[in-house]
Enzyme design. Sequence first.
Site, mmCIF file in Angstrom:
data_model
loop_
_atom_site.group_PDB
_atom_site.id
_atom_site.type_symbol
_atom_site.label_atom_id
_atom_site.label_comp_id
_atom_site.label_asym_id
_atom_site.label_seq_id
_atom_site.Cartn_x
_atom_site.Cartn_y
_atom_site.Cartn_z
ATOM 1 N N GLU A 74 0.372 -0.899 0.039
ATOM 2 C CA GLU A 74 -0.067 -0.046 0.125
ATOM 3 C C GLU A 74 0.564 0.958 0.108
ATOM 4 O O GLU A 74 2.482 1.206 0.713
ATOM 5 C CB GLU A 74 -0.403 -0.398 1.003
ATOM 6 C CG GLU A 74 -1.940 -1.039 1.824
ATOM 7 C CD GLU A 74 -2.727 -0.535 2.581
ATOM 8 O OE1 GLU A 74 -3.675 -1.153 2.466
ATOM 9 O OE2 GLU A 74 -2.365 -0.260 3.129
ATOM 10 N N ASP A 119 -0.040 -5.632 7.556
ATOM 11 C CA ASP A 119 -0.028 -4.200 8.765
ATOM 12 C C ASP A 119 0.975 -3.867 9.262
ATOM 13 O O ASP A 119 1.536 -4.885 9.656
ATOM 14 C CB ASP A 119 -1.253 -5.051 9.743
ATOM 15 C CG ASP A 119 -2.040 -4.057 10.484
ATOM 16 O OD1 ASP A 119 -2.125 -2.955 9.937
ATOM 17 O OD2 ASP A 119 -1.830 -4.668 12.220
ATOM 18 N N TRP A 138 5.920 -0.953 19.947
ATOM 19 C CA TRP A 138 5.269 -2.099 20.606
ATOM 20 C C TRP A 138 4.179 -2.599 20.362
ATOM 21 O O TRP A 138 3.248 -3.648 20.877
ATOM 22 C CB TRP A 138 4.008 -1.179 21.670
ATOM 23 C CG TRP A 138 3.862 0.359 21.306
ATOM 24 C CD1 TRP A 138 3.775 1.268 21.741
ATOM 25 C CD2 TRP A 138 2.392 0.496 20.792
ATOM 26 N NE1 TRP A 138 3.220 2.504 21.422
ATOM 27 C CE2 TRP A 138 2.050 1.941 20.826
ATOM 28 C CE3 TRP A 138 1.138 -0.700 20.494
ATOM 29 C CZ2 TRP A 138 0.747 1.811 20.036
ATOM 30 C CZ3 TRP A 138 0.239 0.202 20.031
ATOM 31 C CH2 TRP A 138 0.390 0.678 19.401
ATOM 32 N N HIS A 146 2.619 -0.985 7.498
ATOM 33 C CA HIS A 146 3.640 0.169 6.068
ATOM 34 C C HIS A 146 3.710 0.971 6.650
ATOM 35 O O HIS A 146 4.850 1.755 6.246
ATOM 36 C CB HIS A 146 2.144 1.052 5.468
ATOM 37 C CG HIS A 146 2.123 -0.681 4.256
ATOM 38 N ND1 HIS A 146 0.629 -1.668 4.635
ATOM 39 C CD2 HIS A 146 3.098 -1.128 3.465
ATOM 40 C CE1 HIS A 146 0.933 -2.374 3.736
ATOM 41 N NE2 HIS A 146 1.440 -2.088 3.135
ATOM 42 N N HIS A 147 3.099 2.022 8.179
ATOM 43 C CA HIS A 147 3.889 3.386 8.430
ATOM 44 C C HIS A 147 4.999 2.941 9.161
ATOM 45 O O HIS A 147 5.843 4.276 9.329
ATOM 46 C CB HIS A 147 2.477 3.865 8.605
ATOM 47 C CG HIS A 147 1.245 4.150 8.020
ATOM 48 N ND1 HIS A 147 0.368 3.534 7.695
ATOM 49 C CD2 HIS A 147 1.299 5.239 7.107
ATOM 50 C CE1 HIS A 147 -0.087 4.793 6.912
ATOM 51 N NE2 HIS A 147 0.539 5.453 6.335
ATOM 52 N N ILE A 151 10.347 4.169 22.511
ATOM 53 C CA ILE A 151 9.795 1.774 22.565
ATOM 54 C C ILE A 151 8.500 1.837 21.308
ATOM 55 O O ILE A 151 8.014 3.056 20.764
ATOM 56 C CB ILE A 151 9.263 1.771 23.545
ATOM 57 C CG1 ILE A 151 9.891 2.770 24.593
ATOM 58 C CG2 ILE A 151 8.083 0.410 23.734
ATOM 59 C CD1 ILE A 151 11.005 1.514 25.460
ATOM 60 N N THR A 200 -5.906 -2.396 2.377
ATOM 61 C CA THR A 200 -6.993 -3.634 2.991
ATOM 62 C C THR A 200 -6.784 -2.960 4.566
ATOM 63 O O THR A 200 -6.527 -2.823 5.061
ATOM 64 C CB THR A 200 -5.986 -3.965 2.715
ATOM 65 O OG1 THR A 200 -4.544 -4.408 3.598
ATOM 66 C CG2 THR A 200 -6.024 -5.015 1.428
#
Length: 253
Positions: A34, A69, A55, A71-72, A53, A232
């Site tokens: 994406e 899950d 997480w 991408h950023h 941190i 997605t």
Amino acid sequence: MPEFVEIRTEPEEAKPELDVSFELLDLDLLKPHEELDPNELEAFIESVTSSGIFWKAALVSKEGYVILDGHHRWAGLKKLNAKVMPCILLDYVNNPEVKVYTWYPFIVGSLNHLIDVLKNIKEIDIIYESSKDIIIEKVENMEAAFGLIHSDSNKDFILIVGDEDPYDLQKIIIKHLIDDQRIQLGYIDTIKGAEELLAQRKAVAYFVRRAPKKKEIVERASKGKVYPPKTTRHSLPFVPRKIHVPLDKLLNP
Ligand code: AMP
């Protein structure tokens, strides 16, 4: 704080929290599927650098190392010159436990201005259509890139079509929306939630789009092609428990 609006109506809290093992994978091994939303990227970088941190492990497919899950997180860590990212590797394509949905883009601002913006995008045509069911059917059949459902009962809804691949058309449209100062773009997880936003006048319109299939996602990512931002939304039957990895460990593994 950079502004980024994401609304989840299906609560993750309803799912059991599980300890899931993760691996530190080389950022260059991972393949995105994406494009990024610049505001979400900024929000992640601010969060990870202020706390120091990391997480939330990313989800990655065993087939082709596609980022499902995260991408950023991936792009943010790259920008910070990190080498690795904590990832949960998943059997993906034939695993019924991993489900794919989409995020629905919604608009806060003026509906008339939004329609003007759409009319000025040269790669697309807009077709008026009164039936929501027909809009959803055409979008699911990839006969339209987006359907636009809005709150003005005096106007028909809109189908957005064009010659290019529907996901490439979506990319063009979303770029115009992000660049427009008078429009705020957010994302919501369900059509029901989007309808409530319209009913409560918290948004003037939302876009319906088709969620791609798992095989298509792996194929597209393997070719180095990406979908528009937040196309997605991957869902597992559990929520991986939070991890606690110092950012330093990702910068100098
Ligand atoms: P994405 O990587 O595309 O899922 O988008 C950014 C995600 O990073 C959001 O889901 C945030 O919940 C998550 N996030 C924010 N701060 C941190 C952090 N310090 N460590 C790990 N994940 C974070």
